[in-house]
Design a protein around this motif. Structure first.
Motif, PDB file in Angstrom:
ATOM      1  N   GLU A 116      37.630  32.605  18.039  1.00  0.00           N
ATOM      2  CA  GLU A 116      36.640  31.734  18.661  1.00  0.00           C
ATOM      3  C   GLU A 116      36.442  32.029  20.149  1.00  0.00           C
ATOM      4  N   THR A 117      37.396  32.712  20.751  1.00  0.00           N
ATOM      5  CA  THR A 117      37.278  33.033  22.190  1.00  0.00           C
ATOM      6  C   THR A 117      37.146  34.533  22.414  1.00  0.00           C
ATOM      7  N   LYS A 118      36.753  35.262  21.399  1.00  0.00           N
ATOM      8  CA  LYS A 118      36.722  36.714  21.481  1.00  0.00           C
ATOM      9  C   LYS A 118      35.937  37.192  22.702  1.00  0.00           C
ATOM     10  N   GLY A 119      36.569  38.080  23.454  1.00  0.00           N
ATOM     11  CA  GLY A 119      35.917  38.671  24.601  1.00  0.00           C
ATOM     12  C   GLY A 119      35.986  37.865  25.874  1.00  0.00           C
ATOM     13  N   GLU A 120      36.599  36.684  25.859  1.00  0.00           N
ATOM     14  CA  GLU A 120      36.627  35.837  27.040  1.00  0.00           C
ATOM     15  C   GLU A 120      37.924  36.015  27.829  1.00  0.00           C
ATOM     16  N   ILE A 121      37.788  36.230  29.132  1.00  0.00           N
ATOM     17  CA  ILE A 121      38.939  36.343  30.019  1.00  0.00           C
ATOM     18  C   ILE A 121      38.646  35.574  31.303  1.00  0.00           C
ATOM     19  N   LEU A 122      39.685  35.239  32.026  1.00  0.00           N
ATOM     20  CA  LEU A 122      39.562  34.574  33.314  1.00  0.00           C
ATOM     21  C   LEU A 122      39.362  35.614  34.415  1.00  0.00           C
ATOM     22  N   PRO A 123      38.641  35.267  35.471  1.00  0.00           N
ATOM     23  CA  PRO A 123      38.365  36.242  36.536  1.00  0.00           C
ATOM     24  C   PRO A 123      39.496  36.338  37.553  1.00  0.00           C
ATOM     25  N   PHE A 124      40.719  36.536  37.059  1.00  0.00           N
ATOM     26  CA  PHE A 124      41.867  36.659  37.938  1.00  0.00           C
ATOM     27  C   PHE A 124      42.625  37.941  37.625  1.00  0.00           C
ATOM     28  N   SER A 125      43.515  38.321  38.557  1.00  0.00           N
ATOM     29  CA  SER A 125      44.315  39.520  38.341  1.00  0.00           C
ATOM     30  C   SER A 125      45.283  39.334  37.187  1.00  0.00           C
ATOM     31  N   GLU A 126      45.658  38.095  36.898  1.00  0.00           N
ATOM     32  CA  GLU A 126      46.474  37.772  35.732  1.00  0.00           C
ATOM     33  C   GLU A 126      46.371  36.273  35.515  1.00  0.00           C
ATOM     34  N   ALA A 127      46.707  35.802  34.344  1.00  0.00           N
ATOM     35  CA  ALA A 127      46.682  34.370  34.058  1.00  0.00           C
ATOM     36  C   ALA A 127      48.058  33.962  33.567  1.00  0.00           C
ATOM     37  N   LEU A 128      48.869  33.427  34.476  1.00  0.00           N
ATOM     38  CA  LEU A 128      50.214  33.017  34.101  1.00  0.00           C
ATOM     39  C   LEU A 128      50.184  31.657  33.420  1.00  0.00           C
ATOM     40  N   TYR A 129      51.194  31.398  32.639  1.00  0.00           N
ATOM     41  CA  TYR A 129      51.333  30.102  31.993  1.00  0.00           C
ATOM     42  C   TYR A 129      52.802  29.859  31.714  1.00  0.00           C
ATOM     43  N   TYR A 130      53.126  28.615  31.429  1.00  0.00           N
ATOM     44  CA  TYR A 130      54.532  28.245  31.258  1.00  0.00           C
ATOM     45  C   TYR A 130      54.587  27.084  30.290  1.00  0.00           C
ATOM     46  N   SER A 131      55.781  26.664  29.942  1.00  0.00           N
ATOM     47  CA  SER A 131      55.914  25.652  28.908  1.00  0.00           C
ATOM     48  C   SER A 131      55.571  24.259  29.403  1.00  0.00           C
ATOM     49  N   THR A 132      56.337  23.745  30.373  1.00  0.00           N
ATOM     50  CA  THR A 132      56.128  22.394  30.852  1.00  0.00           C
ATOM     51  C   THR A 132      56.508  22.288  32.310  1.00  0.00           C
TER      52      THR A 132
END
Length: 537
Positions: free
Chosen positions: A291-307
């Protein structure tokens, strides 16, 4: 004299151009445009590139040797963390701006498959099989193109090929190619699921000390496994979609960063990058990627974490009409904008609303932070995550051993330990240790979590559940009880899981449950920015 000569030359240039009338003026304008373009190129900001955990570690050690900085990494209970040594805030990310928009990107990604439980990059040996016939090739000698390959052997269905670095000369490159529509299995490889399937081709690089195993797989196929491994498939679909965009952004930027490097892979399958093939791909995770094919954020990377760490309920209340008059200029924004403040790293929760009282509260003071930590969190905080509060008791001898192993600094005994510096949100940024008549400082949340890694010591969660095997402390939102050198024990408590930069997966799930779509979730954590679309994937 040189400056005067240049000025004279410019004046002569202008006079000559003007004397030629309209043609000369046009020529002058063209020259100025060329000059402006060249000057613009000189001050152009270079594109951001990603670094591997190993590169970051090497850089930290070389730059901070006098401060004894150390590093490490850890998995989450559900492998829900892309753990990196990263101190950049969300606000800094928003100022970074766009990188190049990809019109096309490579259809595949190269993933280094680490050994049992992700312990090492190199394997002593590996066994490969498939549910269908497959073929083993060897790259032609002295050829840098792995497509120049010669067939070595054909294997039948479920026939196993076992190999060690001693079986081939160093530098040999082997390629396992499956039948169309089939994948490979590593019968002896230990993962959380008994038989993970690896689609695509398998590359074996024979090195002196072992084997590099690399899976070249279609990017979207890779992402479906990443989403399943990084976020529980039971989470709301919009949260899974947000995770898919983050994972794709991270993967695309890794491909970009590695394209001009002489590297076997773009990333590995552990929490040092993104967990891959540690859980079965579900219909939900596959749908989120599609459903999100081809979509990326305009950043050098997109970090994420649990909580994230969420302050106790004593600092929380729903503002009423009287509160609106008490808000200062900083917190005078709408609730939605207020929640986006990157310094909070807090989750979206229906029953929570941080007012200016908390906004003005400086958690850099140990006593204030400790008081907030002891307060009970809202039951819905961070989607009810059990990591919102945790505690553990470490043996000081193990802490000193880790300190010596990772920094080279040796204490025979510990006299004193404290968090000597916190951020305004309460995250520990500096740890002071004293012993043998001297003291050292450990800087950085990642480095602190590494020195205080519980490993086989259990960490007790909010419901009493115990988790072992963590190679990092759950987070740097920690409190250390006054240390008594007679006991040899270190009592730690804390909140949250992960580095706290980027998107909280638990927070994303809470937002989705309240009706936010994945775009709103991404805006909330990364700032309002139009998603880039990668064409022709």
């Amino acid at each position: 004299m040189q400056k005067m000569t240049k000025v004279r030359k410019k004046n002569l240039f202008f006079m000559a151009a003007l004397s030629l009338g309209l043609p000369g003026s046009l020529f002058l304008i063209a020259c100025l445009l060329v000059r402006y373009t060249k000057n613009s190129e000189k001050v152009k900001i270079p594109e951001n590139t990603l670094e591997t955990i190993q590169e970051r570690t090497a850089q930290n050690i070389s730059e901070k040797v006098p401060k004894k900085t150390v590093t490490g990494n850890t998995p989450d209970e559900n492998s829900q963390l892309s753990e990196t040594n990263h101190t950049e805030t969300n606000q800094a990310k928003k100022k970074t701006g766009r990188n190049n928009t990809f019109e096309t990107i490579p259809a595949t990604i190269r993933v280094c498959i680490r050994s049992d439980h992700y312990e090492n990059e190199l394997h002593d040996s590996i066994s490969i099989t498939s549910d269908a016939p497959w073929t083993l090739f060897e790259a032609e000698e002295n050829s840098s193109n792995l497509n120049d390959r010669k067939e070595i052997q054909k294997f039948g269905k479920e026939e196993v090929f076992s190999v060690s670095s001693a079986d081939f000369s160093c530098g040999t490159h082997l390629i396992a190619v499956p039948s169309e529509g089939n994948g490979f299995y590593f019968p002896e490889l230990q993962r959380d699921i008994p038989k993970p399937e690896y689609e695509g081709e398998i590359y074996l690089y024979v090195e002196k000390d072992g084997l590099f195993v690399v899976n070249e797989v279609e990017l979207e196929t890779y992402l479906k496994s990443v989403v399943a491994s990084e976020m529980p498939s039971s989470y709301p679909m919009e949260a899974l979609k947000a995770q898919a965009v983050c994972a794709r952004t991270y993967a695309v930027r890794r491909i970009e960063a590695q394209k001009n490097k002489n590297s076997f892979s773009d990333l590995d399958d552990s929490v040092s990058f993104q967990v891959y093939n540690n859980q079965i791909v579900s219909d939900a995770s596959a749908h989120a990627v599609d459903e999100t094919k081809g979509e990326i954020l305009p950043f050098s990377e997109a970090l994420y974490y649990s909580t994230a760490y969420v302050p106790g309920s004593e600092f929380m209340k729903v503002p009423d009409a009287e509160d609106s008059d008490k808000k200062d200029s900083v917190s005078d924004e709408s609730d939605e904008e207020f929640w986006k403040m990157p310094c909070f790293n807090a989750a979206y929760s229906k029953t929570e609303c941080l007012n200016s009282t908390y906004h003005d509260l400086d958690l850099s003071d140990n006593e204030v932070f400790d008081a907030s930590l002891k307060a009970l969190p809202d039951e819905n905080a961070e989607y009810g995550s059990l990591w919102v509060r945790w505690h553990t008791v470490l043996d000081v001898s193990s802490v000193l051993a880790q300190l010596k192993q990772q920094s080279g600094e040796e204490f025979s005994f510990l006299e004193h330990i404290e968090v000597s510096k916190r951020s305004s949100t309460g995250q520990a940024n500096e740890l002071l240790l004293g012993g043998n008549g001297r003291a050292i400082r450990i800087e950085g949340e990642y480095e602190i979590r590494s020195v205080l890694a519980p490993k086989e010591i259990p960490v007790c969660l909010n419901n009493g559940q115990e988790i072992t095997g963590l190679t990092l402390l759950p987070s740097a939102w920690l409190s250390i009880e006054p240390y008594d050198s007679q006991t040899g024990k270190l009592f730690l408590s804390g909140g949250g899981y992960g580095h706290g930069t980027g998107m909280s997966q638990c927070g994303a799930a809470a937002m989705a449950e309240e009706g936010a779509d994945y775009r709103k979730i991404l805006d909330y954590y990364y700032g309002e920015s139009e998603l880039e679309h990668v064409k022709d994937l």
